[in-house]
Design a protein around this motif. Structure first.
Motif, PDB file in Angstrom:
ATOM      1  N   GLN A   1       0.731 -69.401  81.282  1.00  0.00           N
ATOM      2  CA  GLN A   1       1.229 -70.644  80.687  1.00  0.00           C
ATOM      3  C   GLN A   1       0.903 -71.839  81.574  1.00  0.00           C
ATOM      4  O   GLN A   1       0.521 -72.903  81.091  1.00  0.00           O
ATOM      5  CB  GLN A   1       2.757 -70.570  80.504  1.00  0.00           C
TER       6      GLN A   1
ATOM      7  N   ALA B   1       2.662 -63.731  82.729  1.00  0.00           N
ATOM      8  CA  ALA B   1       2.869 -64.612  81.564  1.00  0.00           C
ATOM      9  C   ALA B   1       3.131 -66.046  82.012  1.00  0.00           C
ATOM     10  O   ALA B   1       2.600 -67.004  81.431  1.00  0.00           O
ATOM     11  CB  ALA B   1       4.039 -64.093  80.724  1.00  0.00           C
ATOM     12  N   LEU B   2       3.928 -66.199  83.066  1.00  0.00           N
ATOM     13  CA  LEU B   2       4.204 -67.538  83.588  1.00  0.00           C
ATOM     14  C   LEU B   2       2.922 -68.183  84.106  1.00  0.00           C
ATOM     15  O   LEU B   2       2.637 -69.355  83.810  1.00  0.00           O
ATOM     16  CB  LEU B   2       5.247 -67.455  84.715  1.00  0.00           C
TER      17      LEU B   2
ATOM     18  N   ALA C   1      13.773 -58.586  84.106  1.00  0.00           N
ATOM     19  CA  ALA C   1      12.618 -59.441  83.844  1.00  0.00           C
ATOM     20  C   ALA C   1      12.901 -60.563  82.832  1.00  0.00           C
ATOM     21  O   ALA C   1      12.466 -61.704  83.044  1.00  0.00           O
ATOM     22  CB  ALA C   1      11.415 -58.590  83.419  1.00  0.00           C
ATOM     23  N   PRO C   2      13.632 -60.282  81.742  1.00  0.00           N
ATOM     24  CA  PRO C   2      13.907 -61.359  80.777  1.00  0.00           C
ATOM     25  C   PRO C   2      14.675 -62.538  81.388  1.00  0.00           C
ATOM     26  O   PRO C   2      14.537 -63.681  80.930  1.00  0.00           O
ATOM     27  CB  PRO C   2      14.753 -60.662  79.704  1.00  0.00           C
ATOM     28  N   GLN C   3      15.462 -62.242  82.416  1.00  0.00           N
ATOM     29  CA  GLN C   3      16.196 -63.287  83.114  1.00  0.00           C
ATOM     30  C   GLN C   3      15.201 -64.205  83.851  1.00  0.00           C
ATOM     31  O   GLN C   3      15.354 -65.437  83.848  1.00  0.00           O
ATOM     32  CB  GLN C   3      17.122 -62.576  84.113  1.00  0.00           C
TER      33      GLN C   3
ATOM     34  N   GLN D   1       4.486 -58.326  84.370  1.00  0.00           N
ATOM     35  CA  GLN D   1       4.136 -59.019  83.116  1.00  0.00           C
ATOM     36  C   GLN D   1       4.775 -60.396  83.046  1.00  0.00           C
ATOM     37  O   GLN D   1       4.158 -61.364  82.586  1.00  0.00           O
ATOM     38  CB  GLN D   1       4.565 -58.214  81.893  1.00  0.00           C
ATOM     39  N   SER D   2       6.028 -60.487  83.493  1.00  0.00           N
ATOM     40  CA  SER D   2       6.719 -61.773  83.446  1.00  0.00           C
ATOM     41  C   SER D   2       6.011 -62.794  84.328  1.00  0.00           C
ATOM     42  O   SER D   2       5.869 -63.964  83.957  1.00  0.00           O
ATOM     43  CB  SER D   2       8.170 -61.615  83.908  1.00  0.00           C
TER      44      SER D   2
ATOM     45  N   ALA E   1      12.104 -69.261  84.177  1.00  0.00           N
ATOM     46  CA  ALA E   1      10.763 -69.850  84.214  1.00  0.00           C
ATOM     47  C   ALA E   1      10.576 -70.824  83.045  1.00  0.00           C
ATOM     48  O   ALA E   1      10.019 -71.912  83.217  1.00  0.00           O
ATOM     49  CB  ALA E   1       9.712 -68.738  84.171  1.00  0.00           C
ATOM     50  N   ALA E   2      11.068 -70.438  81.864  1.00  0.00           N
ATOM     51  CA  ALA E   2      10.939 -71.313  80.695  1.00  0.00           C
ATOM     52  C   ALA E   2      11.690 -72.620  80.927  1.00  0.00           C
ATOM     53  O   ALA E   2      11.209 -73.707  80.550  1.00  0.00           O
ATOM     54  CB  ALA E   2      11.470 -70.609  79.442  1.00  0.00           C
TER      55      ALA E   2
ATOM     56  N   ASP F   1      12.130 -64.655  82.864  1.00  0.00           N
ATOM     57  CA  ASP F   1      11.444 -65.396  81.797  1.00  0.00           C
ATOM     58  C   ASP F   1      12.240 -66.640  81.396  1.00  0.00           C
ATOM     59  O   ASP F   1      11.668 -67.713  81.194  1.00  0.00           O
ATOM     60  CB  ASP F   1      11.246 -64.508  80.557  1.00  0.00           C
ATOM     61  N   ARG F   2      13.546 -66.478  81.280  1.00  0.00           N
ATOM     62  CA  ARG F   2      14.385 -67.612  80.881  1.00  0.00           C
ATOM     63  C   ARG F   2      14.379 -68.715  81.937  1.00  0.00           C
ATOM     64  O   ARG F   2      14.244 -69.894  81.606  1.00  0.00           O
ATOM     65  CB  ARG F   2      15.828 -67.146  80.618  1.00  0.00           C
TER      66      ARG F   2
END
Ligand SMILES: Nc1ncnc2c1ncn2[C@@H]1O[C@H](COP(=O)(O)OP(=O)(O)O)[C@@H](O)[C@H]1O
Ligand SMILES: Nc1ncnc2c1ncn2[C@@H]1O[C@H](COP(=O)(O)OP(=O)(O)O)[C@@H](O)[C@H]1O
Lengths: 152, 110, 152, 110
Positions: free
Chosen positions: D67, D63-64, D25-27, D59-60, D32-33, D29-30
């Motif tokens: 935003q 969160a996107l 998931a953090p991948q 959740q990821s 998407a950011a 997030d990155r």
């Protein structure tokens, strides 16, 4: 000080799981990829022998422990509750003869010896404990490896 | 491990990819048995994409070579490098087989 | 009767190793791929919570046990030595509201409940034990799943 | 998990392959950011090749979407099926997002 432990059933199906789990820890601890490959080979040979000879296919478990001593030496212990057997007692196999004379088998323990800096067997209660030591830094590793090879 | 089989005029090429461990070795044995059953007698094993081999892999290759010797066939190796090469060297297997740098060289030798 | 056990460090790096090792056993025991996927989800959610909340990133271990009872029901137990916490005590989260009102988080335990037929928490010595039961046959599974869902 | 990013005229398409677990998931997030930083405001997430998602993945994505909502953008989903679809249904996430059967349909809707 990081300490690692994995316990799983002693079956060939879990060979890859043992190797993957230990390798992940070794990588986290900064062991070079090349040395992780050597540990993988030593540990595979030891595990396959435990599954095959120590437990003879009967249900059992294997525990692998990992630790670091003197900031530089990885200590990997493999524990089983199978038949007692001192791996270090085996004679040197034939690694010279050609195709016709070569017998199948007998290379596993020899490869273990060649992949690690030190190999120690002990019986602890009703368990076999095989300790492998691998130095992290290249200098020590190469020199002590030479020594082990010559003596194997 | 993945095994790619390519039949050339002079020989069959088995290209190995990934890890040849105790779980993967029986898969090699089956593929090799199929080739023998099809009458193939010259087999080149290409290690260009193999990253790992253990004693189970060595035994499988030795067993194939022994079977082929009985029928005047042969096993030739190519692209042995890195950790796989080291295992062949330590075990003295480098002395048992003809080894070529590249698969094409092995083919050209036949 | 086949029994499975895996013990590894309670770190997110080993999440995939836990899941792979357990899944291999479930597959050997003939659990359908679809149900293995559900168990994977339930176990991931439980493990991530243990790493994050029970141990709060401190070193520790998790043990997963697997067994089969009544020839048909898989019993999967997850044990940790972290802070006591009864997962079954959590209230139902909001799963109805839209984008603006939705809060982040709070779905993990809810998903666990929906993936298994029965979920039981107990404290055993200094360990949390979360027991998940999943029926192998489709009939029982669907019906009891409905029950759990309605009650979740 | 692999993330393939394709920029179309109407939107960016993020195609997910494999397993979107707590490690992956953090991948997401990155990536998407990065897209938000590049000014992208319409994102289609295509699940055709995703075989697994856990709450970390949900959740990821939420969160996107949150935003993007702040900046009049949107997240649209396509090819939700099998176990991944089930997780979206159970969690009520199917009600939060526009969902299209195929990625082309999602693009055509914009
Ligand atoms: N853990 C063990 N328990 C009992 N016997 C063992 C064990 N490991 C090795 N052996 C014995 O030592 C021999 C040599 O082992 P090894 O070098 O791995 O080659 P191979 O397994 O191919 O014979 C085995 O054939 C077996 O008889
Ligand atoms: N093993 C645990 N130990 C302690 N607290 C926990 C544990 N599991 C869950 N919790 C608590 O329950 C809450 C809900 O968990 P969960 O449903 O997984 O959603 P999330 O982790 O996204 O908040 C967590 O925020 C945490 O406060």
């Amino acid at each position: 000080m990081s300490f690692f432990r994995v316990i799983m059933p002693a079956t060939i199906d879990h060979l890859g799981d043992f190797i993957a789990s230990l390798s992940r820890w070794l990588q986290q601890q900064g062991l070079a990829a090349e040395k992780i490959g050597r540990v993988q080979l030593a540990v595979e040979e030891a595990l396959v022998n435990i599954f095959r000879y120590a437990y003879r296919g009967k249900p059992g478990e294997v525990e692998i422990r990992g630790g670091i001593v003197e900031d530089n030496r990885f200590v990997i212990e493999i524990l089983d509750s199978g038949a007692p057997f001192n791996v270090c007692s085996l004679p040197q196999p034939d690694v010279k003869s050609g195709l016709r004379e070569r017998k199948l088998g007998g290379l596993g323990v020899f490869l273990i010896r060649n992949m690690v800096d030190e190999l120690v067997y002990r019986r602890e209660g009703d368990r076999n404990v095989l300790t492998m030591i691998v130095a992290k830094s290249n200098g020590r590793f190469s020199s002590s490896r030479q020594k082990v090879r010559a003596g194997a | 491990m993945e095994i790619d089989v390519r039949k050339e005029a002079q020989a069959v090429v088995m290209s190995l990819t990934g890890r040849m461990d105790a779980v993967a070795a029986p898969q090699f044995d089956r593929t090799a048995a199929d080739l023998l059953a099809q009458g193939d007698r010259r087999i080149i094993i290409d290690f260009a994409s193999l990253e790992y081999i253990s004693s189970a892999g060595l035994q499988s290759i030795l067993a194939l070579a022994k079977q082929l010797e009985d029928s005047q066939g042969s096993v030739i190796l190519s692209n042995l490098a890195g950790p796989v090469r080291e295992v062949f060297d330590i075990s003295g297997f480098s002395l048992i087989f003809p080894i070529y740098d590249r698969c094409e060289d092995a083919l050209a030798s036949l």
